[in-house]
Scaffold this motif. Structure first.
Motif, PDB file in Angstrom:
ATOM      1  N   MET A  37      12.014  18.852  49.371  1.00  0.00           N
ATOM      2  CA  MET A  37      12.752  19.612  48.365  1.00  0.00           C
ATOM      3  C   MET A  37      12.871  21.078  48.766  1.00  0.00           C
ATOM      4  N   SER A  38      11.803  21.653  49.291  1.00  0.00           N
ATOM      5  CA  SER A  38      11.836  23.054  49.698  1.00  0.00           C
ATOM      6  C   SER A  38      12.808  23.279  50.841  1.00  0.00           C
ATOM      7  N   LEU A  39      12.779  22.400  51.844  1.00  0.00           N
ATOM      8  CA  LEU A  39      13.680  22.545  52.984  1.00  0.00           C
ATOM      9  C   LEU A  39      15.139  22.400  52.565  1.00  0.00           C
ATOM     10  N   LEU A  40      15.410  21.476  51.672  1.00  0.00           N
ATOM     11  CA  LEU A  40      16.787  21.267  51.229  1.00  0.00           C
ATOM     12  C   LEU A  40      17.322  22.504  50.514  1.00  0.00           C
ATOM     13  N   MET A  41      16.531  23.072  49.613  1.00  0.00           N
ATOM     14  CA  MET A  41      16.979  24.274  48.892  1.00  0.00           C
ATOM     15  C   MET A  41      17.026  25.486  49.808  1.00  0.00           C
ATOM     16  N   LEU A  42      16.053  25.602  50.707  1.00  0.00           N
ATOM     17  CA  LEU A  42      15.981  26.774  51.571  1.00  0.00           C
ATOM     18  C   LEU A  42      17.127  26.816  52.565  1.00  0.00           C
ATOM     19  N   ILE A  43      17.476  25.693  53.154  1.00  0.00           N
ATOM     20  CA  ILE A  43      18.565  25.666  54.129  1.00  0.00           C
ATOM     21  C   ILE A  43      19.916  25.878  53.450  1.00  0.00           C
ATOM     22  N   SER A  44      20.056  25.396  52.222  1.00  0.00           N
ATOM     23  CA  SER A  44      21.337  25.519  51.520  1.00  0.00           C
ATOM     24  C   SER A  44      21.553  26.917  50.961  1.00  0.00           C
ATOM     25  N   LEU A  45      20.485  27.634  50.618  1.00  0.00           N
ATOM     26  CA  LEU A  45      20.633  28.909  49.922  1.00  0.00           C
ATOM     27  C   LEU A  45      21.414  29.959  50.713  1.00  0.00           C
ATOM     28  N   PRO A  46      21.123  30.215  52.009  1.00  0.00           N
ATOM     29  CA  PRO A  46      21.913  31.234  52.723  1.00  0.00           C
ATOM     30  C   PRO A  46      23.392  30.900  52.812  1.00  0.00           C
ATOM     31  N   MET A  47      23.740  29.627  52.962  1.00  0.00           N
ATOM     32  CA  MET A  47      25.154  29.258  53.063  1.00  0.00           C
ATOM     33  C   MET A  47      25.850  29.306  51.717  1.00  0.00           C
ATOM     34  N   LEU A  48      25.116  29.028  50.637  1.00  0.00           N
ATOM     35  CA  LEU A  48      25.719  29.084  49.311  1.00  0.00           C
ATOM     36  C   LEU A  48      25.963  30.510  48.837  1.00  0.00           C
ATOM     37  N   THR A  49      25.239  31.471  49.386  1.00  0.00           N
ATOM     38  CA  THR A  49      25.340  32.857  48.933  1.00  0.00           C
ATOM     39  C   THR A  49      25.954  33.787  49.969  1.00  0.00           C
ATOM     40  N   THR A  50      26.404  33.276  51.098  1.00  0.00           N
ATOM     41  CA  THR A  50      26.952  34.112  52.169  1.00  0.00           C
ATOM     42  C   THR A  50      28.208  33.466  52.722  1.00  0.00           C
TER      43      THR A  50
END
Length: 290
Positions: free
Chosen positions: A126-139
């Motif tokens: 769960m942590s890896l899924l959210m962490l990898i997606s966060l920079p692309m969702l906000t940049t």
């Protein structure tokens, strides 16, 4: 389920916003993501993994992105994940029967160590899924490209092609939603012609695999066609990689970027050295109570 693929893919998508996470420099986001990624990858403690999960979830909420949207691929694949976790618990309980036996019935046995290992894998996923997606969702994808290139630029003296690596990584990430949309278009075309792919359920994975296999050839043909069109477009615009290129977008780090980078580095170190004894004691108490 098969006709809603694009709704379940968050990699490569961008959600506009005006939050603190959105306003951070792309290099700051990449560095903070790297710190958290290294920390949660090399930990084998459930306490530390839960602490990282809490931090990443807090960052997602700070970016005002719904957790159910980021975890949508995880939620859709939860039946398969649960099945493999149960097999892992049963296998680990018999292979390495260490810890307290929580449940035992016939040949089935569940130990505390196997359960903790399964929870560790679940929290890490769960942590890896959210962490990898966060920079692309906000940049934006262009900003990520420039950020990766500038971070790799010091290694250019060692012969590392910073610009080429950044371009390849960015194109690969950008092609993920494009390929998903292409696959969804092919599936809809087959369903409109009487195919059963649109009526399949996750409860029948063998039928899903059999129905999706014929879609691989048209998917790759369309992907190669898109790649060729992009190469022709880059050549038509006289694209030249390497040094000497100018950038329309100039990245400038602000004080908040330095503060965020140092804070994340200190946070990862603090989780390693200070959170472990406290959370380990709490988990040990709960394990003893069980």
């Amino acid at each position: 389920m098969a006709l809603e693929l694009s709704r379940n893919i968050v990699i490569g998508q961008y959600i506009p916003g005006d939050t603190l996470v959105h306003r951070l420099d792309p290099r700051t986001k990449i560095l903070c993501t790297t710190f958290l990624l290294v920390g949660m990858t090399f930990t084998r403690s459930l306490a530390v993994s839960l602490a990282y999960l809490f931090v990443v979830a807090l960052l997602v909420l700070l970016a005002r992105i719904p957790l159910d949207f980021v975890l949508r691929p995880f939620i859709r694949g939860l039946p398969y994940i649960g099945f493999f976790l149960i097999l892992s618990i049963l296998w680990q309980s018999w292979l390495q029967p260490t810890g307290v036996v929580i449940f035992e019935w016939g040949w089935m046995r569940v130990t505390s160590d196997a359960l903790i290992l399964a929870l560790l894998s679940l929290s890490r996923l769960m942590s890896l899924l959210m962490l990898i997606s966060l920079p692309m969702l906000t940049t934006k994808i262009t900003q990520l490209t420039y950020g990766v290139e500038l971070l790799l630029k010091p290694f250019a003296r060692l012969g590392v092609p910073a610009h080429e690596i950044a371009l390849i990584a960015t194109i690969a990430l950008r092609f993920v939603p494009i390929l998903v949309e292409e696959l969804e278009r092919v599936i809809r075309a087959q369903a409109s012609r009487g195919g059963e792919i649109g009526n399949l359920s996750w409860r029948r994975p063998a039928e899903i695999a059999t129905a999706i296999t014929p879609l691989v050839v048209p998917l790759f043909v369309n992907a190669f066609r898109r790649a060729e069109d992009m190469a022709i477009a880059m050549e038509a615009r006289c694209y030249m990689g390497g040094g000497g290129r100018t950038r329309f977008l100039q990245l400038t780090a602000r004080p908040i970027d330095y503060v965020a980078t140092l804070f994340m580095f200190a946070l990862v170190g603090g989780i390693w050295f200070y959170t472990v004894p406290l959370l380990s004691a709490i988990l040990a108490t709960l394990q003893a109570a069980i």
